[in-house]
Design an enzyme around this catalytic site. Sequence first.
Site, PDB file in Angstrom:
ATOM      1  N   HIS A  66      -4.701  12.716  11.631  1.00  0.00           N
ATOM      2  CA  HIS A  66      -3.343  12.638  12.152  1.00  0.00           C
ATOM      3  C   HIS A  66      -3.362  11.790  13.432  1.00  0.00           C
ATOM      4  O   HIS A  66      -4.215  11.998  14.296  1.00  0.00           O
ATOM      5  CB  HIS A  66      -2.807  14.043  12.462  1.00  0.00           C
ATOM      6  CG  HIS A  66      -1.385  14.012  12.935  1.00  0.00           C
ATOM      7  ND1 HIS A  66      -0.341  13.742  12.081  1.00  0.00           N
ATOM      8  CD2 HIS A  66      -0.850  14.157  14.175  1.00  0.00           C
ATOM      9  CE1 HIS A  66       0.785  13.731  12.776  1.00  0.00           C
ATOM     10  NE2 HIS A  66       0.512  13.975  14.038  1.00  0.00           N
ATOM     11  N   ASN A  88      -7.965   3.349   7.259  1.00  0.00           N
ATOM     12  CA  ASN A  88      -8.900   4.474   7.424  1.00  0.00           C
ATOM     13  C   ASN A  88      -9.869   4.558   6.254  1.00  0.00           C
ATOM     14  O   ASN A  88     -11.055   4.848   6.441  1.00  0.00           O
ATOM     15  CB  ASN A  88      -8.138   5.789   7.607  1.00  0.00           C
ATOM     16  CG  ASN A  88      -7.690   5.969   9.033  1.00  0.00           C
ATOM     17  OD1 ASN A  88      -8.494   6.267   9.914  1.00  0.00           O
ATOM     18  ND2 ASN A  88      -6.406   5.761   9.281  1.00  0.00           N
ATOM     19  N   ASP A 103      -0.164  19.864   9.187  1.00  0.00           N
ATOM     20  CA  ASP A 103      -0.955  19.569  10.398  1.00  0.00           C
ATOM     21  C   ASP A 103      -1.381  20.838  11.142  1.00  0.00           C
ATOM     22  O   ASP A 103      -1.654  20.787  12.349  1.00  0.00           O
ATOM     23  CB  ASP A 103      -0.180  18.635  11.356  1.00  0.00           C
ATOM     24  CG  ASP A 103       0.118  17.285  10.717  1.00  0.00           C
ATOM     25  OD1 ASP A 103      -0.723  16.787   9.953  1.00  0.00           O
ATOM     26  OD2 ASP A 103       1.202  16.735  10.986  1.00  0.00           O
ATOM     27  N   GLY A 111      -4.467   1.590   4.052  1.00  0.00           N
ATOM     28  CA  GLY A 111      -5.839   2.016   3.815  1.00  0.00           C
ATOM     29  C   GLY A 111      -6.863   1.562   4.843  1.00  0.00           C
ATOM     30  O   GLY A 111      -8.043   1.409   4.521  1.00  0.00           O
ATOM     31  N   GLU A 157      -9.079   6.855  15.400  1.00  0.00           N
ATOM     32  CA  GLU A 157      -9.133   7.215  13.971  1.00  0.00           C
ATOM     33  C   GLU A 157     -10.353   6.637  13.247  1.00  0.00           C
ATOM     34  O   GLU A 157     -11.065   7.356  12.547  1.00  0.00           O
ATOM     35  CB  GLU A 157      -7.862   6.744  13.251  1.00  0.00           C
ATOM     36  CG  GLU A 157      -6.609   7.407  13.754  1.00  0.00           C
ATOM     37  CD  GLU A 157      -5.381   7.030  12.937  1.00  0.00           C
ATOM     38  OE1 GLU A 157      -5.428   7.092  11.708  1.00  0.00           O
ATOM     39  OE2 GLU A 157      -4.367   6.657  13.554  1.00  0.00           O
ATOM     40  N   ASN A 178      -7.737  15.917   6.871  1.00  0.00           N
ATOM     41  CA  ASN A 178      -6.697  14.911   7.121  1.00  0.00           C
ATOM     42  C   ASN A 178      -6.913  14.283   8.490  1.00  0.00           C
ATOM     43  O   ASN A 178      -7.443  14.929   9.405  1.00  0.00           O
ATOM     44  CB  ASN A 178      -5.328  15.614   7.094  1.00  0.00           C
ATOM     45  CG  ASN A 178      -4.168  14.665   7.374  1.00  0.00           C
ATOM     46  OD1 ASN A 178      -4.072  13.582   6.781  1.00  0.00           O
ATOM     47  ND2 ASN A 178      -3.279  15.062   8.282  1.00  0.00           N
TER      48      ASN A 178
HETATM   49  C1  GAR Z   1      -2.827   6.399  10.017  1.00  0.00           C
HETATM   50  O1  GAR Z   1      -2.458   6.147  11.338  1.00  0.00           O
HETATM   51  C2  GAR Z   1      -2.890   7.895   9.756  1.00  0.00           C
HETATM   52  O2  GAR Z   1      -3.379   8.614  10.852  1.00  0.00           O
HETATM   53  C3  GAR Z   1      -1.446   8.211   9.508  1.00  0.00           C
HETATM   54  O3  GAR Z   1      -0.957   7.128   8.769  1.00  0.00           O
HETATM   55  C4  GAR Z   1      -1.715   5.945   9.064  1.00  0.00           C
HETATM   56  C5  GAR Z   1      -2.263   5.395   7.766  1.00  0.00           C
HETATM   57  O4  GAR Z   1      -2.886   4.152   7.964  1.00  0.00           O
HETATM   58  N1  GAR Z   1      -1.305   9.455   8.833  1.00  0.00           N
HETATM   59  C6  GAR Z   1      -0.297  10.300   9.063  1.00  0.00           C
HETATM   60  O5  GAR Z   1       0.603  10.064   9.821  1.00  0.00           O
HETATM   61  C7  GAR Z   1      -0.364  11.593   8.278  1.00  0.00           C
HETATM   62  N2  GAR Z   1       0.457  12.581   8.904  1.00  0.00           N
HETATM   63  P1  GAR Z   1      -3.930   3.554   6.930  1.00  0.00           P
HETATM   64  O6  GAR Z   1      -3.272   3.594   5.543  1.00  0.00           O
HETATM   65  O7  GAR Z   1      -4.117   2.153   7.399  1.00  0.00           O
HETATM   66  O8  GAR Z   1      -5.191   4.370   6.976  1.00  0.00           O
END
Ligand code: GAR
Length: 204
Positions: A111, A15, A152, A13, A182, A109
């Site tokens: 990515h 993000n 995506d 989490g 991100e 989303n």
């Molecule tokens: C992030 O890097 C996000 O971009 C990726 O997973 C991670 C989650 O981190 N998402 C994907 O790959 C979706 N296709 P977080 O839980 O620390 O935000």
Amino acid sequence: MKARVAVFVSGGGTNLQAIIDASLRGEIPSAEIALVASNKSDAYALERAKKHGIKTVVCERLPGEKRDDLECRFLNAVHSARIDLIVLAGFMMILSKNFIASFPGKIINVHPALIPSFCGKGFYGLKVHEAALEKGVKVSGATVHYVNEIPDGGEIIAQKAVDVLDGDTPEILQKRVMEEAEWILFPRAVEMVSKSIIESKEAE
Ligand code: GAR
């Protein structure tokens, strides 16, 4: 008026945290994080939400449960919280056509690569960075996009490039992509999309 946002999470989490922090700094005035929903009961993202007094819901797949029924539980939670926008922040479950069709243009989303590189089914989390390093690209980055029925594949909202450096491991590259792309792009995109949702509601 603020757009009511649900953030869907599965893991750490960071993000979600970036969105919460940006909101606390007053950088997302058009949105209110009304719900954090997870398909994993042990997702640390849930703790982050609770720490900030945000309502949480867990919809974990029960033994033998059909995917449609699981999605139905997410949908019920979203409808009862009167959500305007769903934000997928490290949500590791591909949503069905039916689910997406019930929120047209209202799901975004993040990515961790520059779409159309290293994206689609099977490309998630660290796997994306492993593939980028394997290919030997010199630049990677992050993309925020609308979600449609193609994994995506929806319209791109924002992208930011990040250098790949000699000696990078997937973990080091992941951290750089998060910090430099991100966590900056995603809160901005949440504000941008929320603002346009409010504007179109007000024009109704
Ligand atoms: C992030 O890097 C996000 O971009 C990726 O997973 C991670 C989650 O981190 N998402 C994907 O790959 C979706 N296709 P977080 O839980 O620390 O935000």
